[in-house]
Design an enzyme around this catalytic site. Sequence first.
Site, PDB file in Angstrom:
ATOM      1  N   ASP A   1       0.818  -1.207   0.000  1.00 10.50           N
ATOM      2  CA  ASP A   1       0.000   0.000   0.000  1.00 10.50           C
ATOM      3  C   ASP A   1       0.858   1.265   0.000  1.00 10.50           C
ATOM      4  OD1 ASP A   1       0.842  -0.700   2.637  1.00 10.50           O
ATOM      5  OD2 ASP A   1      -0.520   0.816   3.438  1.00 10.50           O
ATOM      6  N   GLU A   2       0.251   2.343  -0.401  1.00  9.77           N
ATOM      7  CA  GLU A   2       0.840   3.684  -0.296  1.00  9.77           C
ATOM      8  C   GLU A   2       2.281   3.758  -0.808  1.00  9.77           C
ATOM      9  OE1 GLU A   2      -1.677   5.445   3.472  1.00  9.77           O
ATOM     10  OE2 GLU A   2       0.076   4.211   3.921  1.00  9.77           O
TER      11      GLU A   2
END
Length: 502
Positions: A312-313
């Site tokens: 993620d991210e």
Amino acid sequence: MVVGSADAAVKSSLQELVPAPVQVEAHNDITFTLAADAKIGIGSPEATKPAEYLAGVLRPSTGFALPIEHGVSGTGIALLIGADARVGDHGYQLDVTPKNVVIRAKTASGLFAGVNTLRQLLPPKVEAKTKQAGPWTVPGASILDYPRFAHRGAMLDVARHFFTVDQVKRYIDQIAAFKINYFHWHLSDDQGWRVEIKSWPDLTKIGGSTEVGGRKGQLFYTQAQYSDVVKYAADRNITVIPEFDMPGHTNAALASYGELNCDGKKRPLYTGTDVGFSSLCIAKDVTYKFIDDVVREISALTPGPYFHIGGDEALSTPDADYVKFMNKVLPIVKKHGKTTTGWHEFIKTSTDTALVPQYWGTEKSNAAVADAAKRGNKVVMSPANKIYLDMKYNKNTKLGLNWAGYIEVKDAYSWNPGSYLTGVGEGSVRGVEAPLWTETIKTSADIEYMAFPRLPVAAELGWSQSSALNWDKFAPRLGAFAPRWKIQGINYYASSQVPWKK
């Protein structure tokens, strides 16, 4: 749920079960009282672990010996393999007669679920760690129960703030009581690397030396400690899913080994809470040697089938590099005998239907996840605006964050995992998981305040049938846990939305 109106002091526990069972039939003219000479009988070796778990709960508070014996005779509690086909692999039958309590299941997993229901049928003081006065009475009933979803998880981030083995075990005990069967352990991030990797010792020597706020120390687990927690969880019917986030959320690793950076230089240790600034060097072969070693060492210590790669991210990783990275990493996980799970962003890089995306977004549509579900992937639902345990309850909550909004108890309960995400129907949902990130969480009391009472909410959403989900009925069932949590020393949030039992 069918319940009688007999003696409220005993019978009320049938109306206060969380998660709500599939079917409860009260026998109003029957009660069972656990006596000092009671035994726990097991019909086969598969029942041994659930029996030991039950004995571990009951012995301190009752003061009874409760020997575990093969065979069922006399009065007491019996755990038997063999049950109604409807219970499946993880459900159970529980029958209370004047002479005994009999729990039947097809598997040890089902027996664990039945044991945790029995705990709730006993008086709250059964949870005490010191001897209490009886009687230990259970209302007469026949219960048939099984879960809606296979995956009922709780995640704890130990990277932002480190928690000791004993603190992690305390949380595992707390989640086990609500039939949670997966413990997702977030073990690395920008702020800390938390498990010893013998082939890369500086990951913990350097990367495991600090946390958010700058506290210094040996803030990591040895491999022996990791294995100890994995076994402890397994003894409570919980499978550990280790997570090592990549290619972003990796500053602790980048601070430990310069070669993992494209310029070959170590990064400074990071003790803040920003996200999205770090990335492994996608082009270097050593990056994949590093990942192979981490996956190899951790997989060898982890009996469970899953390895969580985060994903993620990754805001500092261009999309083309992200795809290239995942195309190299996914085969590494598979090579070491594990199934990859990760935050939902990673699923856009593969068509492998064995992969498990975990949806953490706040929107009710996501094209990549919907496409994966259409192909046949099973999705774990963790929408941040519904089930992130680190979100504040309201603007006055001193702990937690609010980037996904405020989540009061009713908000956490008021969504349907089987129809929340467009294109991801009931059959495509593997289960529900409640993450707890720890940017602001420093103590076990902090964990408990944010997790309780929302963790039992997640447990019910994962276990109970959709037809049983009703806030007006759930709130008083949840409120009935106040005396139990007080005895256990759980620091829960006493939401005004819940009628708490005195």
